[in-house]
Each structure stands twice: as C-alpha cells, then as structure tokens.
Design a protein around this motif. Structure first.
Motif, PDB file in Angstrom:
ATOM      1  N   GLY A  26       0.893  -1.256   0.040  1.00  0.00           N
ATOM      2  CA  GLY A  26       0.166  -0.003   0.129  1.00  0.00           C
ATOM      3  C   GLY A  26       0.846   1.278   0.176  1.00  0.00           C
ATOM      4  O   GLY A  26       0.531   2.050  -0.752  1.00  0.00           O
ATOM      5  N   VAL A  27       1.711   1.249   0.723  1.00  0.00           N
ATOM      6  CA  VAL A  27       2.724   2.176   0.933  1.00  0.00           C
ATOM      7  C   VAL A  27       3.495   2.452  -0.446  1.00  0.00           C
ATOM      8  O   VAL A  27       3.578   3.719  -1.116  1.00  0.00           O
ATOM      9  CB  VAL A  27       3.724   2.356   2.114  1.00  0.00           C
ATOM     10  CG1 VAL A  27       4.710   3.628   1.923  1.00  0.00           C
ATOM     11  CG2 VAL A  27       3.053   2.157   3.309  1.00  0.00           C
ATOM     12  N   ALA A  28       4.026   1.365  -1.026  1.00  0.00           N
ATOM     13  CA  ALA A  28       4.782   1.592  -2.370  1.00  0.00           C
ATOM     14  C   ALA A  28       3.842   2.256  -3.266  1.00  0.00           C
ATOM     15  O   ALA A  28       4.344   2.823  -4.313  1.00  0.00           O
ATOM     16  CB  ALA A  28       5.192   0.231  -2.709  1.00  0.00           C
ATOM     17  N   LYS A  29       2.368   1.793  -3.287  1.00  0.00           N
ATOM     18  CA  LYS A  29       1.458   2.027  -4.230  1.00  0.00           C
ATOM     19  C   LYS A  29       1.370   3.676  -4.446  1.00  0.00           C
ATOM     20  O   LYS A  29       1.214   4.321  -5.470  1.00  0.00           O
ATOM     21  CB  LYS A  29       0.205   1.594  -4.286  1.00  0.00           C
ATOM     22  CG  LYS A  29       0.064   0.074  -4.622  1.00  0.00           C
ATOM     23  CD  LYS A  29      -1.238  -0.549  -4.312  1.00  0.00           C
ATOM     24  CE  LYS A  29      -1.198  -2.000  -4.631  1.00  0.00           C
ATOM     25  NZ  LYS A  29      -2.753  -2.380  -4.347  1.00  0.00           N
ATOM     26  N   GLY A  30       1.417   4.112  -3.211  1.00  0.00           N
ATOM     27  CA  GLY A  30       1.372   5.684  -3.077  1.00  0.00           C
ATOM     28  C   GLY A  30       2.586   6.411  -3.366  1.00  0.00           C
ATOM     29  O   GLY A  30       2.400   7.284  -4.389  1.00  0.00           O
ATOM     30  N   ILE A  31       3.640   6.103  -3.191  1.00  0.00           N
ATOM     31  CA  ILE A  31       4.927   6.586  -3.684  1.00  0.00           C
ATOM     32  C   ILE A  31       4.866   6.506  -5.266  1.00  0.00           C
ATOM     33  O   ILE A  31       5.460   7.309  -5.700  1.00  0.00           O
ATOM     34  CB  ILE A  31       5.933   5.884  -2.876  1.00  0.00           C
ATOM     35  CG1 ILE A  31       5.958   6.015  -1.449  1.00  0.00           C
ATOM     36  CG2 ILE A  31       7.178   6.330  -3.467  1.00  0.00           C
ATOM     37  CD1 ILE A  31       7.191   5.086  -0.800  1.00  0.00           C
ATOM     38  N   ALA A  32       4.642   5.034  -5.475  1.00  0.00           N
ATOM     39  CA  ALA A  32       4.699   5.002  -7.062  1.00  0.00           C
ATOM     40  C   ALA A  32       3.611   5.557  -7.853  1.00  0.00           C
ATOM     41  O   ALA A  32       3.717   6.269  -8.974  1.00  0.00           O
ATOM     42  CB  ALA A  32       4.639   3.309  -7.631  1.00  0.00           C
ATOM     43  N   GLY A  33       2.418   5.886  -7.184  1.00  0.00           N
ATOM     44  CA  GLY A  33       1.499   6.616  -7.852  1.00  0.00           C
ATOM     45  C   GLY A  33       1.587   8.197  -8.087  1.00  0.00           C
ATOM     46  O   GLY A  33       1.555   8.841  -9.036  1.00  0.00           O
ATOM     47  N   PHE A  38       4.140  12.766 -11.751  1.00  0.00           N
ATOM     48  CA  PHE A  38       5.043  13.737 -11.805  1.00  0.00           C
ATOM     49  C   PHE A  38       5.947  13.341 -13.130  1.00  0.00           C
ATOM     50  O   PHE A  38       6.411  13.991 -13.979  1.00  0.00           O
ATOM     51  CB  PHE A  38       5.938  14.023 -10.704  1.00  0.00           C
ATOM     52  CG  PHE A  38       5.261  14.856  -9.617  1.00  0.00           C
ATOM     53  CD1 PHE A  38       5.391  16.154  -9.871  1.00  0.00           C
ATOM     54  CD2 PHE A  38       5.064  14.266  -8.584  1.00  0.00           C
ATOM     55  CE1 PHE A  38       4.782  16.960  -8.743  1.00  0.00           C
ATOM     56  CE2 PHE A  38       4.245  15.079  -7.334  1.00  0.00           C
ATOM     57  CZ  PHE A  38       4.332  16.530  -7.557  1.00  0.00           C
ATOM     58  N   TYR A  39       6.200  12.077 -13.209  1.00  0.00           N
ATOM     59  CA  TYR A  39       6.929  11.307 -14.295  1.00  0.00           C
ATOM     60  C   TYR A  39       6.268  11.755 -15.554  1.00  0.00           C
ATOM     61  O   TYR A  39       6.797  11.945 -16.511  1.00  0.00           O
ATOM     62  CB  TYR A  39       7.054   9.784 -14.082  1.00  0.00           C
ATOM     63  CG  TYR A  39       7.850   9.150 -15.154  1.00  0.00           C
ATOM     64  CD1 TYR A  39       9.285   9.015 -14.784  1.00  0.00           C
ATOM     65  CD2 TYR A  39       7.405   8.542 -16.140  1.00  0.00           C
ATOM     66  CE1 TYR A  39      10.099   8.347 -15.878  1.00  0.00           C
ATOM     67  CE2 TYR A  39       8.245   7.908 -17.174  1.00  0.00           C
ATOM     68  CZ  TYR A  39       9.225   7.902 -17.018  1.00  0.00           C
ATOM     69  OH  TYR A  39      10.392   7.070 -17.905  1.00  0.00           O
ATOM     70  N   VAL A  40       5.093  11.304 -15.634  1.00  0.00           N
ATOM     71  CA  VAL A  40       4.198  11.553 -16.907  1.00  0.00           C
ATOM     72  C   VAL A  40       4.049  12.928 -17.265  1.00  0.00           C
ATOM     73  O   VAL A  40       4.205  13.333 -18.452  1.00  0.00           O
ATOM     74  CB  VAL A  40       2.785  10.622 -16.944  1.00  0.00           C
ATOM     75  CG1 VAL A  40       2.026  10.928 -18.034  1.00  0.00           C
ATOM     76  CG2 VAL A  40       3.023   9.420 -16.820  1.00  0.00           C
TER      77      VAL A  40
END
Length: 330
Positions: A26-33, A38-40
């Motif tokens: 869950g934490v990783a999803k938030g960081i990746a999202g 910003f990436y896109v």
C-alpha cells in the motif's frame, strides 16, 4: 549437531516472512502513484513545450512498475526465485554427492587403520580388547609391572585417539558453523530486501531514482547466490578431503608403518583454511553479479575472517603442540 535442520529452519523462516511484503504494498503504491504523476506530466509538458510528438512508450514504465508492486510476491520474487532455484538445487546435489564419497573414504581409512594395527603384534592389543586380555593372561600373576605398563600404554593410546577425534570434531563444528553464519546473514538480507522491495520499486518511479530498481535486483540476486557459492565451496573442500583420504589409504596399503600424525596435522590446517575461506563467499558472489553499496560489508567480513582465522590458528597450534608433546613423552 544437525546443521542441516538449522538450514531448513532458515528456508522455512524465509517462506513464512514473504507474506509481509503485502504490508508494504500500500505504501509503495502511493509512492509509485505520486511518482508516476510527476513522471508522466514532466514528459508530456516537455514534449508539448517543444511542439514534439509525445512518445508513449517511455510513459509505460511507471505502469509496468506499478503492476510489479501490486503482484510483488508472485511476479517479482516468484520469478527470481524460480529462475535461481535450479542453480541452488544443482550445487546442493553436487555437494551431497561429494560428501557421500568423502564419508565413504573416511570409513575405509578407519577400517584400514584398525586392520593394520590389529595385524601388527606390537599394536594389536591397543585396538582389540580380546587380544589385550589374552596378552595379560600370558604374562601370569607375577608380571604386575608389565601389566601396569600395558594398561598405561593402552590408556595413552586411547587418550591420544580421543584428543585427535575431539579436536577434529571441534574444527568440523566450527567449519559448519561458519557456513551457518553465512546462511543466516544471507537469509536476513533476503528477507529485508523482499519485505522492503515494493518500497524500492515505488521509489524507482521518481526521476533521479531509476537506478534503485536495478540495484535492488542485482543485490537480491547477488545475495541469493551466496548459497550456491557456499555449496560449491563445500563441494571443492569435500573433493579435496576425498583426495587426501585416498592418498592416505594408498600410503597405508603400501607402508604399514605409515603414521597418521602428519596426516592429522594437514587435516587441521586444511580445516582452518576452509573456515577462513567461507567468509570470502560474499566477495565471490559479487564477482558473478556486481552489486554496489556492499563494500563496507565485504570489508567487515574480511576483517572477521582474518580474526577468526587467527583465533582458530592459535587454538589449532596449541592443541597440536599438546598432542606432539604427549607423543614425545610417550
């Protein structure tokens, strides 16, 4: 001590700790999202500002990493472990085969030593209780001094054999303990890398942290290879021991007066070298696949190996000196 049971317990521990990866998903999803946003946005606005067509293919990277995070235990860990598992099984099979041969030669050497001493009239009473009792009966009642001498000689031989076997068993325990230390550290590293793996994948989405993904994979694979490298090292040592035992057996068959004291000293030095060599396994695994950020660990391992080798060497020298002193006194 059953060291194989300890190794199996470490495998079970790793399997039971793997579900904890879901707690970090869950934490990783938030960081990746947030990183994907910003990436896109950065690349889309960069292309629009330059009046260039938008390249969609690089924009798929955050979504691919997001899928890996969502199915991390099965997709990422399952894929890596399934690819590396045949390597572990292959090296372990080699180790079992060489260990079986080594034990077979060791048993043959012990039987040959017993037969040689039993055939020799001057040493038969030291290994055969029946011959010892028969020799005491031949001396009669009046030869008390000779009987005491025989008892002392047999007792000295038993003490010498006990000390030799005890010291060899002690070195073998330290030898197996060194392999267990490597396996414990390996399991700890793998569990930490596996549980925090989703976080590393999520951070890798952000610009400037893209190398985190490749570093995590190389470190995980490098640490995973510690076990195959350890098995290969043990296989080489087992083969070397088998060759040493074969050489001793050949010399014992040709020369009945062959002394095992020299062979025992070589075996002791060999075990000390093996104990120190176990702590070079992380370095060898790093040669197979380069993993950055582990230089301090390698330095600490080398220092530990040096100190451990010095301690083991001092203990071996003291014990060997005691054994030689007893032999000279005899």
């Amino acid at each position: 001590m059953d060291f194989d049971q300890f190794h199996e317990t470490l495998r079970t521990l790793y399997d039971q700790m793997m579900p904890l990866c879901g707690n970090m998903t869950g934490v990783a999803k938030g960081i990746a999202g947030l990183g994907a946003l910003f990436y896109v946005a950065h690349r889309v606005w960069q292309s629009l500002s330059r009046a260039e067509p938008i390249d969609v293919y690089p924009l798929l990277r955050p979504f691919a990493i997001g899928l890996c995070i969502m199915f991390f235990p099965t997709v990422v860990l399952g894929t890596i472990n399934s690819i590396m598992s045949p390597v572990v099984q292959g090296t372990h099979g080699m180790l079992q085969s060489e260990t079986f041969d080594m034990q077979k030669y060791a048993e043959q050497k012990d039987r040959l030593e017993y037969e040689i001493m039993r055939r020799n009239p001057e040493t038969a009473y030291l290994v055969d209780n029946d011959i010892f009792d028969a020799k005491l009966e031949e001396m009669g009642i009046t030869d008390v001094g000779q009987k005491v001498g025989l008892y002392l000689e047999k007792e000295l031989y038993d003490i010498k054999k006990w000390m030799r076997e005890t010291f060899r068993e002690l070195l073998e325990i330290i030898f197996k303990a060194a392999a267990l230390v490597i396996d414990v550290i390996r399991t700890f590293f793998l569990i930490v890398l596996a549980i925090l793996g989703p976080i590393a994948f999520g951070i890798s989405v952000w610009d400037g942290f893209s190398s985190t993904l490749t570093q995590w994979i190389t470190r995980y694979v490098s640490v995973y290879l510690w076990l195959p490298v350890s098995d290969l090292f043990s296989t080489i040592l087992a083969r070397l021991q088998s060759l040493m035992l074969q050489a001793d057996i050949d010399r014992m068959q040709v020369d009945p007066d062959f002394s095992l004291d020299h062979s025992d000293m070589i075996y002791i030095l060999f075990m000390i070298i093996g104990i120190v060599g176990y702590f070079t396994i992380p370095t060898v695994a790093g040669w197979i696949i380069s993993a950055g950020g582990m230089g301090n660990f390698g330095k600490n391992v080398n220092q530990t190996a040096t100190k451990g080798g010095a301690i083991a060497g001092g203990a071996a020298g003291a014990a060997a000196g005691n054994i030689i002193g007893r032999l000279k006194g005899r």
